[in-house]
Design an enzyme around this catalytic site. Structure first.
Site, short mmCIF file in Angstrom:
data_model
loop_
_atom_site.label_atom_id
_atom_site.label_comp_id
_atom_site.label_asym_id
_atom_site.label_seq_id
_atom_site.Cartn_x
_atom_site.Cartn_y
_atom_site.Cartn_z
N TYR A 131 34.21 32.63 40.23
CA TYR A 131 32.92 32.86 39.57
C TYR A 131 33.39 33.94 37.97
O TYR A 131 32.69 32.79 36.78
CB TYR A 131 32.42 33.55 39.79
CG TYR A 131 30.81 33.94 39.04
CD1 TYR A 131 29.97 33.38 38.94
CD2 TYR A 131 30.88 35.52 38.23
CE1 TYR A 131 28.24 34.35 38.55
CE2 TYR A 131 29.75 35.28 37.45
CZ TYR A 131 28.69 34.74 37.44
OH TYR A 131 28.05 35.40 36.36
N ARG A 132 34.21 33.86 37.89
CA ARG A 132 35.04 34.04 36.49
C ARG A 132 36.22 33.24 36.02
O ARG A 132 36.45 33.03 34.80
CB ARG A 132 36.39 35.05 37.15
CG ARG A 132 35.55 36.29 37.88
CD ARG A 132 35.94 37.61 37.73
NE ARG A 132 35.46 39.12 36.96
CZ ARG A 132 35.82 40.08 37.79
NH1 ARG A 132 37.25 40.66 37.77
NH2 ARG A 132 35.49 41.14 38.41
#
Length: 415
Positions: free
Chosen positions: A321-322
């Protein structure tokens, strides 16, 4: 495990849409519900009138008004049921349901739906809900009535040929009415929780106990069935242990140096309610985690995203996600709430990189207004397959079950 039946709590019910003359004090001073003749099947043909110096034959009644989240009122009062033309042999009978003015009846509005339900003990429930509300849908489903009650009562007797077992969904709705079903096999449940004595274990341990007590259930084979079965069993075990703990605390009494410890009693009561709500949400996440493990799905629970938000489940994980180079189309988030009310909007800001979000709930029969707004907000509702039939046909085609959600996540992780 054997469960109770709806007929253990109700022998019949009638429902109608309130007209102005039923609910609006400016339209009528009679405090009566019209169109009541069909209720003869439920309330019988015995006069239950306001007493005049003799025996009080009126029904004892629980008046309930249920609106949106945290909006509920309950009053205990009487209900009269009588033929206003009994002494007039030239005219046909005209049965009337006469209610007492109280906080619940003052909330009634024309267009609301009224449910009048009779228990085997001759107690009545006088339940008022707004038209088109989630609670209206839930009660219609519970009692097996038509989707849109009219201005005349639609009666339904509850007997052996129309009875229903109190499964997870039915028990959820009864709980909203303040009715806590008894367990037919309480001794068996007590034997499972005996080792805890009068202390609540950690929720994760309780969830493991619920799953281990049902070795025949496989989340790998049927995730939808497994989730409902595990949640149902944990609720049974929790309520039995809670009953023992609360009984012991009440037995000790609430006494202070100056007499009755009212503040102590109120604080204890509030803690019981808060514990129920908190543990239900934690249990749902625990069992979902077990389902994802059984399905071999990569996930992370409670990962931090933007602005310190923490979606309940993020797929495949926080590093992806990051990573700005990781494709957004392969990211998925799932919120998990045992009940929704108006709290579903909270998940909309929990993962900015995921434009279409998923939310799993165990709440039956959510209103069409709510689900239509979810679709506009690009929020996909996920429910165990067992709950789909509590929704209207116009909603069911859009709903997703847990197996379908897992298939979506797996296809993104395998791509």
């Amino acid at each position: 495990m054997r469960r109770g039946l709806l007929s253990d709590y109700f022998v019949g019910v009638g429902a109608k849409r309130l007209a102005a003359v039923d609910a609006d004090a400016s339209s009528s001073n009679q405090h009566e519900v019209t169109g009541s003749r069909p209720l003869l099947r439920i309330l019988g043909d015995r006069d239950r009138k306001q007493p005049r110096g003799g025996e009080d034959t009126r029904f004892f009644a629980t008046y309930i008004w249920l609106g949106a989240e945290q909006e509920a009122l309950t009053e205990e009062a009487r209900l009269s049921w009588y033929d206003s033309r009994r002494n007039d042999t030239t005219r046909s009978a005209e049965w009337r349901l006469y209610y007492q003015t109280n906080a619940v009846t003052e909330m009634m509005r024309p267009g609301d739906t009224l449910f009048v339900a009779r228990t085997p003990q001759d107690h009545l429930f006088f339940i008022v809900v707004p038209d088109g509300s989630t609670m209206q849908n839930q009660l219609i489903w519970l009692f097996g009535l038509d989707e849109q009650p009219g201005l005349v009562f639609e009666p339904r007797e509850i007997g052996t040929d129309t009875d229903a077992e109190l499964d997870f969904v039915a028990r959820y709705i009864l709980d909203e009415l303040g009715i806590e079903p008894e367990e037919p096999e309480a001794d068996r449940l007590d034997s499972i929780i005996e080792r805890f004595g009068l202390e609540f274990p950690k929720t994760r341990l309780f969830s493991q106990l619920a799953r281990s007590s049902m070795p025949e259930i496989s989340a790998a084979d049927d995730p939808d069935l497994a989730l409902v079965a595990w949640m149902d069993r944990e609720e049974q075990l929790f309520r039995r242990l809670e009953r023992r703990i609360v009984a012991a605390r009440i037995g000790d009494g609430f006494r202070g140096s100056d007499g009755a410890d009212v503040d102590g009693f109120l604080s204890f009561s509030l803690s019981v309610q808060n514990r129920r709500k908190a543990r239900a949400g934690q249990a749902l996440e625990n069992h979902l985690e077990a389902v994802f493990e059984a399905q071999g799905i990569r996930y992370v629970r409670g990962a931090e995203t933007e602005n310190r938000n923490r979606p309940d489940f993020l797929f495949p994980g926080q590093p992806q996600y990051r990573d700005p180079l990781f494709p957004e189309a392969r990211l998925t988030m799932l919120g998990a709430k045992s009940t929704l009310k108006d709290r579903w909007r909270q998940v909309l800001s929990e993962a900015v990189r995921v434009p279409e979000k998923h939310l799993l709930t165990l709440e039956p029969a959510i209103s069409e207004n709510q689900t239509e707004e979810m679709q506009v907000k690009k929020l996909q509702l996920v429910l165990p397959r067992r709950l789909h039939n509590t929704y209207r046909l116009t909603q069911q085609a859009w709903l997703m079950d847990l197996a379908g959600f897992i298939a979506v996540v797996r296809s993104r992780q395998d791509s």
